[in-house]
Design a protein around this motif. Sequence first.
Motif, PDB file in Angstrom:
ATOM      1  N   VAL A  71       6.404   9.167   5.005  1.00  0.00           N
ATOM      2  CA  VAL A  71       7.219   8.378   5.925  1.00  0.00           C
ATOM      3  C   VAL A  71       6.807   6.920   5.801  1.00  0.00           C
ATOM      4  O   VAL A  71       5.637   6.573   6.020  1.00  0.00           O
ATOM      5  CB  VAL A  71       7.058   8.858   7.381  1.00  0.00           C
ATOM      6  N   GLY A  72       7.761   6.060   5.449  1.00  0.00           N
ATOM      7  CA  GLY A  72       7.545   4.620   5.452  1.00  0.00           C
ATOM      8  C   GLY A  72       8.126   4.030   6.719  1.00  0.00           C
ATOM      9  O   GLY A  72       9.330   4.129   6.962  1.00  0.00           O
ATOM     10  N   SER A 108       2.265  15.087  12.385  1.00  0.00           N
ATOM     11  CA  SER A 108       1.003  15.075  11.647  1.00  0.00           C
ATOM     12  C   SER A 108       1.144  15.578  10.214  1.00  0.00           C
ATOM     13  O   SER A 108       0.311  15.278   9.364  1.00  0.00           O
ATOM     14  CB  SER A 108      -0.041  15.930  12.395  1.00  0.00           C
ATOM     15  N   TRP A 109       2.217  16.351   9.929  1.00  0.00           N
ATOM     16  CA  TRP A 109       2.365  16.875   8.569  1.00  0.00           C
ATOM     17  C   TRP A 109       2.918  15.835   7.599  1.00  0.00           C
ATOM     18  O   TRP A 109       3.004  16.100   6.412  1.00  0.00           O
ATOM     19  CB  TRP A 109       3.238  18.134   8.551  1.00  0.00           C
ATOM     20  N   ALA A 110       3.293  14.667   8.081  1.00  0.00           N
ATOM     21  CA  ALA A 110       3.815  13.611   7.203  1.00  0.00           C
ATOM     22  C   ALA A 110       2.729  12.593   6.921  1.00  0.00           C
ATOM     23  O   ALA A 110       1.903  12.275   7.788  1.00  0.00           O
ATOM     24  CB  ALA A 110       5.012  12.920   7.842  1.00  0.00           C
ATOM     25  N   ARG A 111       2.703  12.071   5.707  1.00  0.00           N
ATOM     26  CA  ARG A 111       1.803  10.970   5.361  1.00  0.00           C
ATOM     27  C   ARG A 111       2.535   9.670   5.720  1.00  0.00           C
ATOM     28  O   ARG A 111       3.624   9.415   5.203  1.00  0.00           O
ATOM     29  CB  ARG A 111       1.437  11.010   3.887  1.00  0.00           C
ATOM     30  N   VAL A 112       1.954   8.874   6.571  1.00  0.00           N
ATOM     31  CA  VAL A 112       2.641   7.726   7.163  1.00  0.00           C
ATOM     32  C   VAL A 112       1.962   6.431   6.741  1.00  0.00           C
ATOM     33  O   VAL A 112       0.743   6.332   6.720  1.00  0.00           O
ATOM     34  CB  VAL A 112       2.658   7.836   8.706  1.00  0.00           C
ATOM     35  N   VAL A 113       2.780   5.411   6.438  1.00  0.00           N
ATOM     36  CA  VAL A 113       2.273   4.079   6.154  1.00  0.00           C
ATOM     37  C   VAL A 113       3.293   3.055   6.612  1.00  0.00           C
ATOM     38  O   VAL A 113       4.495   3.321   6.578  1.00  0.00           O
ATOM     39  CB  VAL A 113       1.972   3.894   4.651  1.00  0.00           C
ATOM     40  N   THR A 114       2.819   1.925   7.084  1.00  0.00           N
ATOM     41  CA  THR A 114       3.713   0.862   7.540  1.00  0.00           C
ATOM     42  C   THR A 114       4.167   0.014   6.357  1.00  0.00           C
ATOM     43  O   THR A 114       3.358  -0.375   5.523  1.00  0.00           O
ATOM     44  CB  THR A 114       2.994  -0.027   8.567  1.00  0.00           C
ATOM     45  N   ILE A 115       5.468  -0.259   6.294  1.00  0.00           N
ATOM     46  CA  ILE A 115       6.032  -1.090   5.230  1.00  0.00           C
ATOM     47  C   ILE A 115       6.058  -2.525   5.703  1.00  0.00           C
ATOM     48  O   ILE A 115       6.613  -2.818   6.755  1.00  0.00           O
ATOM     49  CB  ILE A 115       7.447  -0.617   4.853  1.00  0.00           C
ATOM     50  N   VAL A 150       9.863  14.500  -0.184  1.00  0.00           N
ATOM     51  CA  VAL A 150      10.870  13.842   0.659  1.00  0.00           C
ATOM     52  C   VAL A 150      10.253  12.558   1.182  1.00  0.00           C
ATOM     53  O   VAL A 150       9.136  12.566   1.720  1.00  0.00           O
ATOM     54  CB  VAL A 150      11.323  14.729   1.827  1.00  0.00           C
ATOM     55  N   VAL A 151      10.968  11.453   1.008  1.00  0.00           N
ATOM     56  CA  VAL A 151      10.515  10.153   1.490  1.00  0.00           C
ATOM     57  C   VAL A 151      11.491   9.681   2.560  1.00  0.00           C
ATOM     58  O   VAL A 151      12.699   9.617   2.308  1.00  0.00           O
ATOM     59  CB  VAL A 151      10.447   9.119   0.344  1.00  0.00           C
ATOM     60  N   ALA A 152      11.003   9.384   3.756  1.00  0.00           N
ATOM     61  CA  ALA A 152      11.840   8.877   4.844  1.00  0.00           C
ATOM     62  C   ALA A 152      11.473   7.427   5.123  1.00  0.00           C
ATOM     63  O   ALA A 152      10.304   7.119   5.361  1.00  0.00           O
ATOM     64  CB  ALA A 152      11.654   9.721   6.095  1.00  0.00           C
ATOM     65  N   LEU A 153      12.465   6.544   5.088  1.00  0.00           N
ATOM     66  CA  LEU A 153      12.277   5.126   5.392  1.00  0.00           C
ATOM     67  C   LEU A 153      12.966   4.855   6.725  1.00  0.00           C
ATOM     68  O   LEU A 153      14.196   4.911   6.812  1.00  0.00           O
ATOM     69  CB  LEU A 153      12.870   4.250   4.280  1.00  0.00           C
ATOM     70  N   THR A 154      12.205   4.551   7.769  1.00  0.00           N
ATOM     71  CA  THR A 154      12.751   4.494   9.119  1.00  0.00           C
ATOM     72  C   THR A 154      11.928   3.570  10.001  1.00  0.00           C
ATOM     73  O   THR A 154      10.783   3.224   9.662  1.00  0.00           O
ATOM     74  CB  THR A 154      12.774   5.909   9.728  1.00  0.00           C
ATOM     75  N   ASP A 155      12.504   3.201  11.154  1.00  0.00           N
ATOM     76  CA  ASP A 155      11.735   2.455  12.150  1.00  0.00           C
ATOM     77  C   ASP A 155      11.012   3.386  13.117  1.00  0.00           C
ATOM     78  O   ASP A 155      10.331   2.931  14.035  1.00  0.00           O
ATOM     79  CB  ASP A 155      12.629   1.482  12.911  1.00  0.00           C
ATOM     80  N   PRO A 210       0.834  -1.200   0.000  1.00  0.00           N
ATOM     81  CA  PRO A 210       0.000   0.000   0.000  1.00  0.00           C
ATOM     82  C   PRO A 210       0.869   1.250   0.000  1.00  0.00           C
ATOM     83  O   PRO A 210       0.479   2.301  -0.480  1.00  0.00           O
ATOM     84  CB  PRO A 210      -0.804  -0.123   1.300  1.00  0.00           C
ATOM     85  N   TRP A 211       2.063   1.108   0.559  1.00  0.00           N
ATOM     86  CA  TRP A 211       3.045   2.184   0.606  1.00  0.00           C
ATOM     87  C   TRP A 211       3.310   2.755  -0.786  1.00  0.00           C
ATOM     88  O   TRP A 211       3.412   3.969  -0.967  1.00  0.00           O
ATOM     89  CB  TRP A 211       4.321   1.612   1.223  1.00  0.00           C
ATOM     90  N   ARG A 212       3.400   1.901  -1.787  1.00  0.00           N
ATOM     91  CA  ARG A 212       3.715   2.377  -3.138  1.00  0.00           C
ATOM     92  C   ARG A 212       2.559   3.184  -3.718  1.00  0.00           C
ATOM     93  O   ARG A 212       2.781   4.176  -4.415  1.00  0.00           O
ATOM     94  CB  ARG A 212       4.053   1.193  -4.034  1.00  0.00           C
TER      95      ARG A 212
END
Length: 399
Positions: A367-368, A391-398, A346-351, A215-217
């Motif tokens: 943010v992934g 809250s300003w970032a769109r977040v989804v779990t990878i 900007v895409v951030a991939l993080t835990d 769904p992240w993509r």
Amino acid sequence: MEKLLAARLHAVKVRPYLAAALFALHVVEDRSVPTMAVDAYWRCYVSPAFVALMPVEELAGVWVHEVSHLLRDHHGRGERYAREHEAHGPGERLRRNIAADFEINDDIYGEGLPRPTGAVLPSLLGLDNGLLMEEYLRTASLSGTAAELAWLDCGGGADGQARPWELGPDGAHGLSRQQRDAVRFRVAEGMRGKPGDAPEGWRRWADEAFHPPQPWRRLLGAAVRSAVGAQGAGANHSYRRPSRRSASVPGVLLPSLRPAPPRVCVVIDTSGSVSDAELGTALLEVAAISRAVGGRRDLVSVISCDAAAGIAVPLCRAERIELIGGGGTDLRSGFERALRSRPDVVVALTDGQTPWPSAAPSCRTVVGLFPRPMRAADEDDSGYVPDAPPSWARVVTIG
């Protein structure tokens, strides 16, 4: 039919990792088909006259060529390209077919599989090997070649546009979506089991086939499209679709404005709390991001960040990106470095175990998150709970 099936057996002999896909095709004889063609439901339409003229070894190459269209989902990708670029009509269909042929013809022949007569290569238009269909569509021009290639027709399975001779979704012997996915999975599994037997392009495809759609993509694609349509985004002039103002200036063809493609900066969390497997997933997502911007690798840059940000590295090949880190986590420096290049996204991939910037960036942010169990993140402080993404970032779990 005997000659056709003998050619398929030869194709299986020299390309055993494609056996499951080759045997999944159902043959339909049709004299209205120019050569051989496939539809999206894994039917292979065959002209008897074409089979009679082709040597068995070259016919085996045609088998591999046609099944490659289906394995690489040229049907779905062609449909998406036509929809996103409003590229319809016979000329655009031919462009998609040629671009799909370029993607597969540069590495499937040789080693017991001769290239069939008439097979087109990227060198025909002075283009490089190893690119994706979408990249060839972006760069290829058919000036002076459309007439001589008008015969080329690999069917709806190659470009996403149905043909009159195709039986459609309700016709006999078609594969369902689940059956098609199962065939692709079996082929990918065979390639990964014996990686030395398949060319690099096929191995890369097999790795992506094992990486399920996220769904992240879809979320990233929505963010990219939103950035493209944002007020103030740059634009280019294009004659592909003339301006509506041309009607007010008789005899003059005015270009229309096309949105400039977005620039994406990917910040990858390389701290010690992110596993090697997750970093591998991050690299696969970087490749998906490149496809989301039309294959324009020059529009994607990557930053490694643990407690400090590294240099923004332009994306050439995701497989060759060196991710540096292993210490603590502070993505604030990564965001600061990313914003220096003024990206659109900007895409951030993080835990998620990191401090976040106090103010929203001037561009869209996705943010992934790599999933973590609900436990304290800091072993020295059992009461520590990392801040949730802002809250300003769109977040989804990878995953």
